[in-house]
Design a protein around this motif. Structure first.
Motif, PDB file in Angstrom:
ATOM      1  N   LEU A 238      -5.283  -7.624  11.346  1.00  0.00           N
ATOM      2  CA  LEU A 238      -5.672  -7.548   9.928  1.00  0.00           C
ATOM      3  C   LEU A 238      -5.653  -6.095   9.506  1.00  0.00           C
ATOM      4  CD1 LEU A 238      -6.823  -8.992   7.369  1.00  0.00           C
ATOM      5  CD2 LEU A 238      -9.108  -8.498   8.274  1.00  0.00           C
ATOM      6  N   LEU A 239      -5.147  -5.839   8.318  1.00  0.00           N
ATOM      7  CA  LEU A 239      -5.162  -4.484   7.781  1.00  0.00           C
ATOM      8  C   LEU A 239      -6.242  -4.402   6.697  1.00  0.00           C
ATOM      9  CD1 LEU A 239      -1.899  -2.573   7.374  1.00  0.00           C
ATOM     10  CD2 LEU A 239      -3.779  -2.115   5.823  1.00  0.00           C
ATOM     11  N   VAL A 240      -7.042  -3.358   6.726  1.00  0.00           N
ATOM     12  CA  VAL A 240      -8.066  -3.165   5.701  1.00  0.00           C
ATOM     13  C   VAL A 240      -7.714  -1.907   4.918  1.00  0.00           C
ATOM     14  CG1 VAL A 240     -10.511  -2.765   5.253  1.00  0.00           C
ATOM     15  CG2 VAL A 240      -9.827  -4.314   7.100  1.00  0.00           C
ATOM     16  N   ALA A 241      -7.425  -2.095   3.634  1.00  0.00           N
ATOM     17  CA  ALA A 241      -7.014  -0.969   2.791  1.00  0.00           C
ATOM     18  C   ALA A 241      -8.214  -0.413   2.050  1.00  0.00           C
ATOM     19  CB  ALA A 241      -5.945  -1.428   1.807  1.00  0.00           C
ATOM     20  N   GLY A 242      -8.467   0.877   2.233  1.00  0.00           N
ATOM     21  CA  GLY A 242      -9.561   1.557   1.540  1.00  0.00           C
ATOM     22  C   GLY A 242      -9.032   2.489   0.465  1.00  0.00           C
ATOM     23  N   GLY A 243      -9.954   3.241  -0.127  1.00  0.00           N
ATOM     24  CA  GLY A 243      -9.603   4.129  -1.235  1.00  0.00           C
ATOM     25  C   GLY A 243      -8.525   5.137  -0.875  1.00  0.00           C
ATOM     26  N   GLY A 244      -8.472   5.532   0.401  1.00  0.00           N
ATOM     27  CA  GLY A 244      -7.489   6.518   0.825  1.00  0.00           C
ATOM     28  C   GLY A 244      -6.052   6.071   0.572  1.00  0.00           C
ATOM     29  N   VAL A 245      -5.825   4.746   0.598  1.00  0.00           N
ATOM     30  CA  VAL A 245      -4.473   4.237   0.327  1.00  0.00           C
ATOM     31  C   VAL A 245      -4.065   4.623  -1.095  1.00  0.00           C
ATOM     32  CG1 VAL A 245      -3.084   2.146   0.030  1.00  0.00           C
ATOM     33  CG2 VAL A 245      -4.716   2.301   1.920  1.00  0.00           C
ATOM     34  N   ILE A 246      -5.021   4.457  -1.998  1.00  0.00           N
ATOM     35  CA  ILE A 246      -4.698   4.697  -3.407  1.00  0.00           C
ATOM     36  C   ILE A 246      -4.578   6.197  -3.676  1.00  0.00           C
ATOM     37  CG2 ILE A 246      -5.485   4.312  -5.778  1.00  0.00           C
ATOM     38  CD1 ILE A 246      -6.185   1.550  -4.930  1.00  0.00           C
ATOM     39  N   TYR A 247      -5.537   6.993  -3.194  1.00  0.00           N
ATOM     40  CA  TYR A 247      -5.497   8.442  -3.465  1.00  0.00           C
ATOM     41  C   TYR A 247      -4.239   9.074  -2.891  1.00  0.00           C
ATOM     42  CZ  TYR A 247     -10.408   7.438  -4.282  1.00  0.00           C
ATOM     43  OH  TYR A 247     -11.575   6.876  -4.726  1.00  0.00           O
ATOM     44  N   SER A 248      -3.798   8.558  -1.753  1.00  0.00           N
ATOM     45  CA  SER A 248      -2.626   9.134  -1.107  1.00  0.00           C
ATOM     46  C   SER A 248      -1.320   8.626  -1.743  1.00  0.00           C
ATOM     47  CB  SER A 248      -2.665   8.786   0.391  1.00  0.00           C
ATOM     48  OG  SER A 248      -1.398   8.677   0.925  1.00  0.00           O
ATOM     49  N   GLY A 249      -1.434   7.651  -2.640  1.00  0.00           N
ATOM     50  CA  GLY A 249      -0.220   7.052  -3.200  1.00  0.00           C
ATOM     51  C   GLY A 249       0.535   6.297  -2.120  1.00  0.00           C
ATOM     52  N   ALA A 250      -0.232   5.678  -1.219  1.00  0.00           N
ATOM     53  CA  ALA A 250       0.379   5.012  -0.071  1.00  0.00           C
ATOM     54  C   ALA A 250       0.580   3.520  -0.307  1.00  0.00           C
ATOM     55  CB  ALA A 250      -0.491   5.224   1.170  1.00  0.00           C
ATOM     56  N   ASP A 251       0.368   3.062  -1.543  1.00  0.00           N
ATOM     57  CA  ASP A 251       0.467   1.619  -1.781  1.00  0.00           C
ATOM     58  C   ASP A 251       1.882   1.095  -1.498  1.00  0.00           C
ATOM     59  OD1 ASP A 251       0.363   3.411  -4.151  1.00  0.00           O
ATOM     60  OD2 ASP A 251       1.295   1.705  -5.156  1.00  0.00           O
ATOM     61  N   GLY A 252       2.891   1.887  -1.838  1.00  0.00           N
ATOM     62  CA  GLY A 252       4.275   1.471  -1.553  1.00  0.00           C
ATOM     63  C   GLY A 252       4.512   1.388  -0.049  1.00  0.00           C
ATOM     64  N   ALA A 253       4.038   2.397   0.676  1.00  0.00           N
ATOM     65  CA  ALA A 253       4.199   2.426   2.136  1.00  0.00           C
ATOM     66  C   ALA A 253       3.427   1.272   2.777  1.00  0.00           C
ATOM     67  CB  ALA A 253       3.710   3.763   2.689  1.00  0.00           C
ATOM     68  N   LEU A 254       2.272   0.974   2.204  1.00  0.00           N
ATOM     69  CA  LEU A 254       1.449  -0.119   2.731  1.00  0.00           C
ATOM     70  C   LEU A 254       2.173  -1.458   2.565  1.00  0.00           C
ATOM     71  CD1 LEU A 254      -1.627  -0.933   3.603  1.00  0.00           C
ATOM     72  CD2 LEU A 254      -1.686  -1.753   1.270  1.00  0.00           C
ATOM     73  N   ARG A 255       2.721  -1.638   1.392  1.00  0.00           N
ATOM     74  CA  ARG A 255       3.448  -2.885   1.117  1.00  0.00           C
ATOM     75  C   ARG A 255       4.614  -3.037   2.099  1.00  0.00           C
ATOM     76  NH1 ARG A 255       4.380  -4.768  -4.626  1.00  0.00           N
ATOM     77  NH2 ARG A 255       5.544  -6.672  -4.346  1.00  0.00           N
ATOM     78  N   HIS A 256       5.332  -1.954   2.295  1.00  0.00           N
ATOM     79  CA  HIS A 256       6.474  -1.969   3.192  1.00  0.00           C
ATOM     80  C   HIS A 256       6.026  -2.291   4.617  1.00  0.00           C
ATOM     81  CE1 HIS A 256       9.724  -0.162   5.637  1.00  0.00           C
ATOM     82  NE2 HIS A 256      10.453  -0.779   4.738  1.00  0.00           N
ATOM     83  N   PHE A 257       4.945  -1.619   5.033  1.00  0.00           N
ATOM     84  CA  PHE A 257       4.405  -1.825   6.383  1.00  0.00           C
ATOM     85  C   PHE A 257       3.960  -3.281   6.556  1.00  0.00           C
ATOM     86  CE2 PHE A 257       0.917  -1.946   9.439  1.00  0.00           C
ATOM     87  CZ  PHE A 257       1.410  -1.197  10.492  1.00  0.00           C
ATOM     88  N   ALA A 258       3.252  -3.788   5.558  1.00  0.00           N
ATOM     89  CA  ALA A 258       2.738  -5.159   5.644  1.00  0.00           C
ATOM     90  C   ALA A 258       3.895  -6.155   5.708  1.00  0.00           C
ATOM     91  CB  ALA A 258       1.836  -5.455   4.450  1.00  0.00           C
ATOM     92  N   GLU A 259       4.889  -5.933   4.873  1.00  0.00           N
ATOM     93  CA  GLU A 259       6.010  -6.879   4.839  1.00  0.00           C
ATOM     94  C   GLU A 259       6.834  -6.813   6.132  1.00  0.00           C
ATOM     95  OE1 GLU A 259       7.929  -6.026   1.103  1.00  0.00           O
ATOM     96  OE2 GLU A 259       6.338  -7.045  -0.038  1.00  0.00           O
ATOM     97  N   ALA A 260       6.946  -5.605   6.675  1.00  0.00           N
ATOM     98  CA  ALA A 260       7.732  -5.461   7.905  1.00  0.00           C
ATOM     99  C   ALA A 260       7.025  -6.060   9.116  1.00  0.00           C
ATOM    100  CB  ALA A 260       8.030  -3.983   8.157  1.00  0.00           C
ATOM    101  N   THR A 261       5.693  -6.035   9.103  1.00  0.00           N
ATOM    102  CA  THR A 261       4.947  -6.495  10.283  1.00  0.00           C
ATOM    103  C   THR A 261       4.317  -7.877  10.093  1.00  0.00           C
ATOM    104  OG1 THR A 261       2.936  -5.456   9.450  1.00  0.00           O
ATOM    105  CG2 THR A 261       4.297  -4.136  10.962  1.00  0.00           C
ATOM    106  N   GLY A 262       4.238  -8.332   8.841  1.00  0.00           N
ATOM    107  CA  GLY A 262       3.604  -9.624   8.581  1.00  0.00           C
ATOM    108  C   GLY A 262       2.084  -9.582   8.664  1.00  0.00           C
ATOM    109  N   ILE A 263       1.503  -8.382   8.721  1.00  0.00           N
ATOM    110  CA  ILE A 263       0.037  -8.282   8.836  1.00  0.00           C
ATOM    111  C   ILE A 263      -0.602  -8.477   7.455  1.00  0.00           C
ATOM    112  CG2 ILE A 263      -1.907  -6.808   9.539  1.00  0.00           C
ATOM    113  CD1 ILE A 263      -0.045  -5.362  11.446  1.00  0.00           C
ATOM    114  N   PRO A 264      -1.585  -9.394   7.349  1.00  0.00           N
ATOM    115  CA  PRO A 264      -2.269  -9.566   6.065  1.00  0.00           C
ATOM    116  C   PRO A 264      -3.118  -8.345   5.703  1.00  0.00           C
ATOM    117  CG  PRO A 264      -3.148 -11.084   7.739  1.00  0.00           C
ATOM    118  CD  PRO A 264      -2.035 -10.326   8.384  1.00  0.00           C
ATOM    119  N   VAL A 265      -3.340  -8.171   4.400  1.00  0.00           N
ATOM    120  CA  VAL A 265      -4.047  -6.985   3.908  1.00  0.00           C
ATOM    121  C   VAL A 265      -5.293  -7.386   3.130  1.00  0.00           C
ATOM    122  CG1 VAL A 265      -3.873  -4.921   2.448  1.00  0.00           C
ATOM    123  CG2 VAL A 265      -1.865  -5.716   3.737  1.00  0.00           C
TER     124      VAL A 265
END
Ligand SMILES: Cc1ncc(C[n+]2csc(CCOP(=O)(O)OP(=O)(O)O)c2C)c(N)n1
Ligand SMILES: [Mg+2]
Length: 640
Positions: A238-265
């Motif tokens: 399971l992936l847990v997304a916190g505020g750091g994802v948003i501040y870092s502008g990592a939402d695109g990278a997170l989506r890519h990571f989640a889709e590539a690995t199939g891990i729920p967020v």
């Protein structure tokens, strides 16, 4: 050396004007302006310096904004910084004494949420020639102490400028902390009122344009390998997304990571919006205010990847939601303090850089397909619960969940919902359908009543400054509104349009329900007249709609859901700050989260209700975990 003769206050203002930040090649001025309320501690020093700049036609001059309460000015600043992903901030000047101590709450909120704000409290005379001055503390044990010392524990950097020569190094230290994603928070530079007005020959280089590079630290290669080995061993990650994802502008990278690995967020309060609510792998809110979907997945998770989260008790359900004894954590966080929590495998790095690196290391690996599809099914089932909660028709007073539904339906995907305390943050966490990475702004690090309207103002200022056409909808309870609704006046004065949905339920629905569940019988949580048996009389004749109108806002009173929908349409069409007043029934709950929150109940009591609650408490307490398990270096083998 060429020098420029300026007062200390003038030098501070000139320095702030030329500070810039750069990330990913984009550069902007760091300071959006200076909020201030003047008193004898800052009127002649910083006040004069800001006036000189206001009267100049320099386009780079520091803008001045007038607030109504120092705490609110800090809230507005912090909200602004959050909306701008910490790449811009405000300074706040306050007078010596109560003006400065009013900022303590705001500073704590900033530091806890890891959001930058520069506080410039006036301070007592450095020369001490006429002490005690008005509002001076007078500590008999030391003349070095002033009320501003109360800002020390809530500041990430704190300094007092007693001589002009100290200023340059203090300013540089302040900037380092403000622009460091791992260290940021409130920064306080106390400015004694005599020193503010003192002139000095400053080296010109102090006022050179300066660019602070906001780094994206990459994780150590060996740590990435260790993390990848552990993740590969997972059957139910399971992936847990916190505020750091948003501040870092990592939402695109997170989506890519989640889709590539199939891990729920799953998402924390600050991380909500990391994925749009309808992404197949978005399982919603986690923890004490979590969805059935996310909390069930957390219960069963064997490996949890936390990205940019502080692992607060709300997220971990007081260390009960990650229930498997062998569960292990990978913590990707730019702050070492967070990366090491829960005995996690620490990836000390920027969220985006870290997700990219971990993604590369995991290439070709996917979580079991049935795990991913089961998560999608669970998320769908939860969305049906949300739909039903939006559709609750309660008479004569509305259900809060239906109000949330109407606001969600009546806003555009990029509009921002703002909230902080009461029953709404939990309900919003569970029920709000977030459609944009910056569409959800609930301050839940400090959960400070009174943040809401000031915060909404800050968010809207940020949107306006960046030419971002979003509406900001503040959802505020009557308790929070009564604590600090005053920045409505500032919104009107500055012509910054916000929409406020003021939910009156005549007391504290949140603490009322909590109190009842803990055996304390809703004591002290209703707004009622006093009778011989306590505060249990008739409802008070408090007219908050009239109150809001008296502060200069347009007000619409909505009696039912159709009214509310129409009110939202006209508030959105209007250019003025509009308050929509709606009454709700505090006893109609939103769908409950399956998780628990640790609030201790009295061990002994004369009250039956408390004794019963204590029994339940002890049952929950038994499920609490320490998360002390280690991970062996080579294999990612887990030792329980
Ligand atoms: C400054 C501050 N004081 C106290 C609290 C504790 N607290 C949390 S929610 C709440 C009640 C909020 O009432 P209201 O805004 O009416 O929201 P409701 O619970 O009715 O939804 C209180 C007192 C807090 N979070 N912040
Ligand atoms: Mg209330």
């Amino acid at each position: 050396m060429t020098t420029t003769r300026l007062t200390v206050a003038q030098a501070v203002v000139r320095f702030l004007e030329v500070q810039h930040v750069e990330r990913d090649g984009a550069e902007n001025a760091f300071f959006a302006g200076c909020w201030g309320i003047f008193g004898h501690g800052n009127v002649a020093g910083i006040g004069e310096a800001l006036l000189e700049r206001e009267l100049s036609d320099d386009p780079g001059r520091l803008r001045y904004l007038q607030g109504r309460n120092e705490q609110a000015m800090v809230h507005a600043s912090v909200a602004y910084a959050r909306q701008r992903d910490r790449l811009a901030a405000f300074a706040v000047t306050a007078s010596v004494g109560p003006g400065s101590t009013n900022m303590v709450t705001g500073a704590a909120l900033a530091t806890i949420n890891r959001l930058p704000v520069l506080l410039l409290p006036g301070d007592v005379f450095a020369t001490r020639v006429a002490n005690p001055v008005l509002q001076e503390l007078e500590d008999p044990a030391s003349m070095t102490a002033s009320v501003n010392d109360a800002l020390r524990p809530v500041s990430r950097y704190w300094d007092r400028i007693e001589r002009p020569e100290q200023l340059p190094s203090a300013l540089l230290a302040a900037m380092r902390v403000l622009t460091d994603p791992a260290d940021t928070g409130a920064v306080t530079l106390c400015l004694p009122q005599d020193v503010q007005a003192e002139a000095y020959d400053w080296p010109e280089a102090l006022f050179d344009r300066r660019v602070w590079h906001v780094a994206r630290p990459v994780p150590e290669a060996a740590a990435v390998e260790r993390a990848a080995t552990l993740v590969r061993s997972a059957r139910r990650p399971l992936l847990v997304a916190g505020g750091g994802v948003i501040y870092s502008g990592a939402d695109g990278a997170l989506r890519h990571f989640a889709e590539a690995t199939g891990i729920p967020v799953a998402e924390t309060q600050a991380g909500k919006g990391s994925l749009p609510y309808d992404h197949p792998q978005a399982v919603g809110a986690i923890g004490a205010t979590g969805s059935d979907a996310a909390d069930a997945l957390a219960n069963e998770a064997d490996v949890v990847i936390g990205v940019g989260t502080r692992w607060s008790d709300f997220t971990t359900a007081s260390r009960t939601v990650f229930a498997r004894p062998e569960v292990r954590f990978v913590n990707l966080n730019v702050a070492s303090v967070d990366a090491h929590k829960q005995s996690g495998l620490a990836l000390v790095a920027d969220a985006r850089a870290g997700l990219e690196a971990l993604g590369v290391a995991l290439e070709g690996w996917r979580a079991p397909a049935e795990h991913t599809s089961e998560a999608t099914e669970r998320a769908r089932a939860w969305d049906a619960v949300v739909e039903a909660a939006y559709a609750v028709e309660n008479e004569p007073l509305l259900a809060q969940s239906a109000v949330i539904g109407a606001v969600n339906d009546g806003t555009d995907p990029r509009d921002v919902v703002v909230c902080a305390a009461g029953s709404m943050p939990g309900d919003l966490h569970k029920l709000w359908r977030t459609r944009d990475r910056k569409g959800y702004h609930v301050e839940y690090g400090f959960s400070c009543m009174g943040y809401e309207i000031a915060g909404g103002l800050g968010v809207k200022l940020a949107a306006d400054d960046t030419g971002d056409p979003r509406d900001v909808v503040v959802m505020v309870g009557d308790g929070s509104y009564l604590m600090m609704g005053t920045e409505l006046v500032t919104a009107v004065a500055e012509d910054v349009k916000i929409i406020v949905v003021l939910v009156q339920n005549h007391g504290f629905a949140s603490i009322g329900a909590l109190s009842e569940s803990l055996g304390s019988q809703r004591f002290g949580t209703r707004y009622r007249y006093r009778t011989p048996t306590g505060l249990d009389g008739e409802r008070l004749p408090v007219d908050l709609a009239a109150n809001a109108a008296s502060l200069g806002a347009d007000v619409i009173v909505a009696k039912g859901l159709d009214d509310l929908r129409a009110a939202l349409r006209s508030a959105k069409a209007s250019e003025r700050t509009t308050v929509i007043h709606v009454e709700t029934d505090p006893l109609v709950p939103a769908p409950d989260s399956p998780a628990w929150w640790d609030v201790p109940v009295s061990e002994v009591s004369t009250l039956d209700t408390t004794r019963a609650a204590r029994t339940t408490y002890e049952q929950h307490k038994a499920a609490q975990r320490h998360h002390l398990g280690t991970i062996t270096e080579q294999q990612g083998d887990r030792q329980s």
